[in-house]
Design a protein around this motif. Structure first.
Motif, mmCIF file in Angstrom:
data_model
loop_
_atom_site.group_PDB
_atom_site.id
_atom_site.type_symbol
_atom_site.label_atom_id
_atom_site.label_comp_id
_atom_site.label_asym_id
_atom_site.label_seq_id
_atom_site.Cartn_x
_atom_site.Cartn_y
_atom_site.Cartn_z
ATOM 1 N N SER A 96 0.841 -1.199 0.000
ATOM 2 C CA SER A 96 0.000 0.000 0.000
ATOM 3 C C SER A 96 0.871 1.242 0.000
ATOM 4 O O SER A 96 1.927 1.270 0.636
ATOM 5 N N ASP A 97 0.421 2.237 -0.727
ATOM 6 C CA ASP A 97 1.140 3.515 -0.719
ATOM 7 C C ASP A 97 0.419 4.543 0.156
ATOM 8 O O ASP A 97 0.669 5.735 0.089
ATOM 9 N N GLN A 98 -0.502 4.027 1.000
ATOM 10 C CA GLN A 98 -1.242 4.910 1.896
ATOM 11 C C GLN A 98 -0.288 5.570 2.884
ATOM 12 O O GLN A 98 0.641 4.943 3.402
ATOM 13 N N LEU A 99 -0.515 6.859 3.161
ATOM 14 C CA LEU A 99 0.301 7.579 4.135
ATOM 15 C C LEU A 99 -0.043 7.073 5.530
ATOM 16 O O LEU A 99 -1.185 7.175 5.976
ATOM 17 N N LEU A 100 0.949 6.513 6.205
ATOM 18 C CA LEU A 100 0.732 5.944 7.531
ATOM 19 C C LEU A 100 1.601 6.660 8.564
ATOM 20 O O LEU A 100 2.673 7.171 8.252
ATOM 21 N N TYR A 412 -4.880 9.791 14.733
ATOM 22 C CA TYR A 412 -4.397 8.559 14.117
ATOM 23 C C TYR A 412 -4.760 7.378 15.014
ATOM 24 O O TYR A 412 -4.790 7.482 16.238
ATOM 25 N N ASN A 415 -3.615 0.571 12.900
ATOM 26 C CA ASN A 415 -3.874 -0.046 11.604
ATOM 27 C C ASN A 415 -3.879 -1.559 11.804
ATOM 28 O O ASN A 415 -2.823 -2.179 11.923
ATOM 29 N N ARG A 423 -3.126 4.618 11.161
ATOM 30 C CA ARG A 423 -3.744 5.326 10.049
ATOM 31 C C ARG A 423 -4.161 6.728 10.491
ATOM 32 O O ARG A 423 -4.743 6.907 11.567
ATOM 33 N N LYS A 425 -6.715 9.672 10.343
ATOM 34 C CA LYS A 425 -8.110 9.892 9.987
ATOM 35 C C LYS A 425 -8.249 11.319 9.462
ATOM 36 O O LYS A 425 -7.327 12.126 9.574
ATOM 37 N N GLU A 426 -9.383 11.620 8.900
ATOM 38 C CA GLU A 426 -9.607 12.988 8.429
ATOM 39 C C GLU A 426 -9.528 13.954 9.609
ATOM 40 O O GLU A 426 -9.924 13.630 10.733
#
Length: 542
Positions: A96-100, A412, A415, A423, A425-426
């Motif tokens: 995953s390239d999600q920002l963590l 955050y 995960n 992760r 969150k908004e």
């Protein structure tokens, strides 16, 4: 001949050095099985599904690990264990390239070539890259994003468990923190070092009292005001006064019940020196390592309370008052006797003068908000007192304080698809577009009684159009509280979510941002002054 002798000496030295490098201490071996227990529990797909009685697996392999003599024999034990758990297929969703948020993440130990051979490090890397996805049998997330520990065995009569179960309890707790505690990276002591420090202490614990003290010391290593552990349901008795740490002294700074404080001859500004001839300062130095606190001031204050609470209904206090030392008999009470949360005489709002209104956030409810702003519509300043624990009404307040919607917090959460990572969150927002918002000055009061929801509320109110925050360092324990069981049925807690300002400034440990620092003084307390409020009134009158 001399050259041959030197060569033999060099070979002998090199051989001994190699043997010394390969030798692994018992603490190091135990640390590896503690970490392996947690890693496989949360990462291995078959273990994560709950197919194994994981505690029994630990008890089964523990003696083998202790018998290992070097990294090859140790690695073989773990390779056999992993092979027995079943095959692991390729994970399609793990990349995953999600920002963590990765400040807590640390699996470097799995690649330690000094302790594990190359076959094992490769296996552990493969498990990381093809880790369990989905709902883990042992831990899930609540709707807000914090964890809930599930399906852990219940152990009875564990006031003093055997060594293997003392270690199991340590490893269970250590791994929950390792993978799911959002503020691990802020701890004073590296969590890896905590493990190697605590293993010998848990092994040596010789009786129930020593064992429980060591567990408390472990919990205190989190440096988290939200962290605590309770070993029984017996409620201690309390003095009817609040205590603050002022000039490194235990000082009466407020009352849980005014009448009971008067009856017991306790006054603001009293310095508590002894309780039943126990020196409070020396006892604080001795006990502080067992008390969790996000910052030094809170840790000391919490230790004072630990010393002053107790089973006995009466105690003798040695106090200093007006430069005189005296002993006074004092009663302790059940906290419910104070009716502290139901204090109907406490002020909700008041008009300090024609320019300034005051709001006590401990007493305001949602239904009060609209009316209080109507009553203060002609004021130039509103003082909002958050030196307490408020209701969840920051959004209602912000509708009246803000001219537009604004970010106030970044959150955050753990995960579950990549334990140890978190992760984002908004960003949380508060306020609405409102051209009729309060146009005057907003002054926010905070201190070391501002904790958790109070700190979160402060962050939201700090987005008001014209706001200034005054007071002193807050408790530094933001976010919700996660409660779970320590092995043996003991209840324990930690902060569950990571809370940051939108600019990524931490509130954990630091407390909320303060514009003007004001600390109470002993002299001010003796005079009955509220020095923080006084400063707010001065600013509000300008």
């Amino acid at each position: 001949m001399k050259k041959i002798f030197l060569l033999l000496l060099l070979i002998c030295f090199s051989f001994n050095a190699l043997i010394a490098q390969q030798k692994i201490s018992e603490t190091e071996k135990l640390a590896t099985i503690g970490k392996m227990y947690g890693f496989l529990k949360y990462y291995h797909p078959e273990v994560g599904k709950g197919k194994y009685d994981w505690d029994k697996e630990f008890i089964k392999y523990l003696p083998q690990v202790l018998e290992a003599t070097d990294k090859e024999s140790l690695s073989k034990i773990y390779i056999n264990w992993i092979n027995a758990l079943g095959n692991i297929g390729k994970c399609k969703n793990c990349a995953s390239d999600q920002l963590l948020f990765d400040k807590n993440f640390n699996l470097s130990w799995t690649q330690n070539s000094k302790i594990f051979n190359s076959e094992l490090t490769a296996k552990l890397k493969y498990i990381e890259e093809n880790r369990f996805q989905g709902e883990n049998f042992f831990v899930i997330t609540e709707p807000a994003g914090a964890i809930k520990v599930t399906n852990e065995p219940v152990y009875q009569n564990f006031s003093y468990p055997s060594e293997q179960y003392r270690l199991l309890g340590l490893f269970k707790y250590w791994n929950i923190i390792e993978y799911f505690y959002p503020y691990k990276y802020l701890n004073d002591q590296k969590w890896d070092c905590v493990l190697t420090e605590m293993i010998p202490k848990f092994r040596r614990a010789s009786n129930p009292e020593e064992y429980q003290s060591i567990v408390k010391e472990l919990v205190a290593k989190l440096d988290d005001t939200h962290a605590w552990i309770i070993f029984n349901d017996e409620q201690p008795k309390y003095l009817p006064v609040k205590i603050s740490n002022i000039d490194n002294k235990a000082v009466v700074s407020g009352f849980y019940n005014d009448s009971l404080a008067i009856i017991n001859n306790l006054k603001l500004g009293d310095i508590l020196l002894n309780i039943d001839d126990v020196d409070i300062r020396k006892e604080t130095e001795k006990k502080s390592k067992y008390i969790a606190g996000s910052n030094a001031n809170i840790k000391i204050r919490q230790t004072y309370y630990e010393i002053l609470h107790g089973k006995n209904s009466t105690v003798t206090l040695t106090i200093e008052r007006n430069n005189q030392i005296k002993k006074i008999p004092v009663s302790r009470y059940n906290f419910d006797d104070f009716k502290y949360w139901d204090n109907l005489t406490a002020v909700k709002t008041k008009s300090i003068n024609e320019k300034i209104g005051y709001v006590n956030m401990a007493r305001i409810k949602g239904e009060d908000v609209s009316e209080l702003f109507k009553s203060f519509e002609n004021k130039k300043t509103i003082i909002i007192d958050l030196r307490n624990y408020p209701a969840s009404i920051y959004k209602l307040l912000s509708k009246h304080l803000n001219s537009e919607k604004r970010d106030f917090s970044t959150v955050y959460s753990p995960n579950m698809d990549y334990p140890g990572m978190f992760r984002y969150k908004e960003n949380l927002q508060t306020g609405i577009k409102n051209s009729k918002n309060f146009k005057g000055k907003v002054i926010l009061l905070v201190n070391d009684e501002s904790i958790s929801k109070a700190e979160f509320t402060a962050m939201a109110i700090q987005t008001a159009d014209n706001v200034i925050t005054i007071g002193n360092q807050t408790a530094g324990a933001d976010g919700n509280v996660v409660v779970f069981e320590y092995i043996g049925g003991y209840r324990t807690a930690i902060s569950g979510l990571g809370i940051l300002y939108p600019d990524k400034t931490e509130t954990q440990r630091k407390g909320v941002k303060i514009d003007i620092e004001i600390k109470p003084t002993i002299e001010g307390l003796k005079q009955g002054r509220d020095e923080i409020l006084e400063k707010a009134i001065e600013l509000g009158s300008e």
